[in-house]
Design an enzyme around this catalytic site. Structure first.
Site: not given
Ligand code: NAD
Ligand code: ZN
Length: 382
Positions: A99, A69-70, A375, A102, A105, A178, A118, A114, A47-49
């Protein structure tokens, strides 16, 4: 022969330095301690994270580290005090925990913040003793978000493990842990478009396309997708998206383009890019009076969201969604059941565009960095 209580030697993909290819090493995985579970990971995806913490631009470096993490896997053994899981259970490790004790939760108004478990991207050790369960020749290797799934065996706090239906195919449900829940939940649980409403999705990675699937399942009349990468549009055609907008094709802000396309703005927008500029556009493109914007992407460390307060005063709502607003241990098993019963309306095959054996995990990084596919399933046993 049972391996419970013993150190396990297995393969892991170790990140030794920021931005350098991972290297497959034989590591030692200690047995789970109190309230911990050791899991045999069968499938993991990127995942991107993971990329953010591997590149480490602006984040505190913590290496050597096992990212990931995925994932999906099977419980190998459990530590003291773990009563609701046993060896052989099919599970999804989750990067943020529940948990069940807390303030968060127990709150009816909070879902997954959490206090104990968290997400914490900076901690590389286990909570029980502040130590790692991974080592190479005695050198500790740090954990990542409590999951570290780029290893054939990992140790996770029991509060970060969702026990799922054993009939669920572990490769297909891996992205539920994820990307799918994050995006799909952001739309169906938080943005909640009504049937016939218009929805804009910013970012067409797996998270954004899962958010688009959420809009389709809710009965959105138009799903407008925004991405800077035109390669994404081809893939996204399989996801019920009705229009594509590339901000680079216009000489005005993309929010103005969308407001014009929709006669005043979309009813809902979901941002899944991590770009603060896209977050601002996603908010400013919703209709005044009722529009709701949900932010999902993880911003850079020094980003600041800037908009004129009048945009809020004119009855627009700005929200953020973490992990799709799902409770990890309580809700995820139900999401998997709904997927199995075909009630979720999601086809997981559309998200899994590539697959590689564990030894080729760096290919998954290349694909994501190039913005190719969604993916890439990494097979830890292959
Ligand atoms: P990814 O890289 O596969 O997809 C991101 C897309 O955004 C890409 O296609 C990219 O070209 C596009 N992009 C980037 N900047 C842009 C802009 N300014 N305008 C338009 N499009 C733009 O990533 P992913 O795995 O799909 O994750 C997406 C986001 O979600 C990441 O920031 C990730 O960290 C986040 N995320 C958040 C949580 C949460 O719980 N909030 C959980 C998982 C991932
Ligand atoms: Zn908790």
């Amino acid at each position: 022969m049972s391996t419970a209580g013993q150190v396990i030697r297995c393969k892991a993909a170790v990140a030794w330095e920021a931005g350098k290819p991972l290297s497959i090493e034989t590591i030692e995985v200690a047995p789970p301690q109190k309230h911990e579970v050791r899991i045999k990971i069968l499938f993991t995806a990127l995942c991107h994270t993971d990329i953010y913490y591997w590149e480490c631009k602006g984040y505190t470096p913590l290496f050597p580290r096992i990212l990931g993490h995925e994932a999906s896997g099977i419980v190998e053994s459990v530590g003291e005090g773990v009563t609701d899981l046993q060896p052989g259970d099919h599970v999804l490790p989750i990067f943020t925990g529940e948990c069940k004790e807390c303030k968060h939760c127990l709150s009816e108004e909070s879902n997954n913040m959490c206090d104990l478990l968290r997400i914490n991207c900076d901690r590389g050790v286990m909570l029980a003793d502040g130590k790692t369960r991974f080592s190479i020749n005695g050198q500790p290797i740090y954990h990542f978000v409590g999951t570290s799934t780029f290893s054939q065996y990992t140790v996770v706090h029991v509060g970060q493990v969702a026990k799922i239906n054993p009939n669920a195919p572990l490769d297909k449900v891996c992205p539920i842990s994820c990307g799918i829940c994050t995006g799909f939940g952001a739309t169906v649980n938080v943005a909640k478009p009504k049937k016939g409403q218009t929805v804009a999705i910013f970012g067409l990675g797996a998270v954004g396309l899962a958010a688009a699937e959420g809009a389709r399942v809710c009965g959105a009349s138009r799903i407008i997708a925004v991405d800077l990468n035109p390669k994404r549009f081809e893939e996204a055609k399989k996801f019920g998206i009705t229009e594509f907008v590339n901000p680079n094709d216009y000489n005005k802000p993309v929010q103005e383009v969308i407001v014009e396309m929709t006669g005043g703005g979309v009813d809902r927008s979901v941002e899944c890019t991590g770009s603060v500029q896209a977050m601002i556009s996603a908010f400013e493109c919703v209709h005044d009076g009722w529009g709701v914007c949900v932010l999902v992407g993880v911003p850079k460390i020094d980003d600041a969201f800037k908009t004129h307060p009048m945009n809020l005063l004119s009855e627009r709502t700005l929200k953020g969604a973490f992990y799709g607003n799902y409770k990890p241990r309580t809700d995820i098993p139900l999401v998997v059941d709904k997927y199995l019963n075909k009630e979720l309306g999601l086809d997981m095959d559309k998200f899994i565009t590539h697959s590689v054996p564990f030894a080729e995990i760096n290919q998954a990084f290349d694909l994501m960095l190039k913005g190719i596919g969604l993916r890439c399933m990494i097979h830890l046993d292959a």
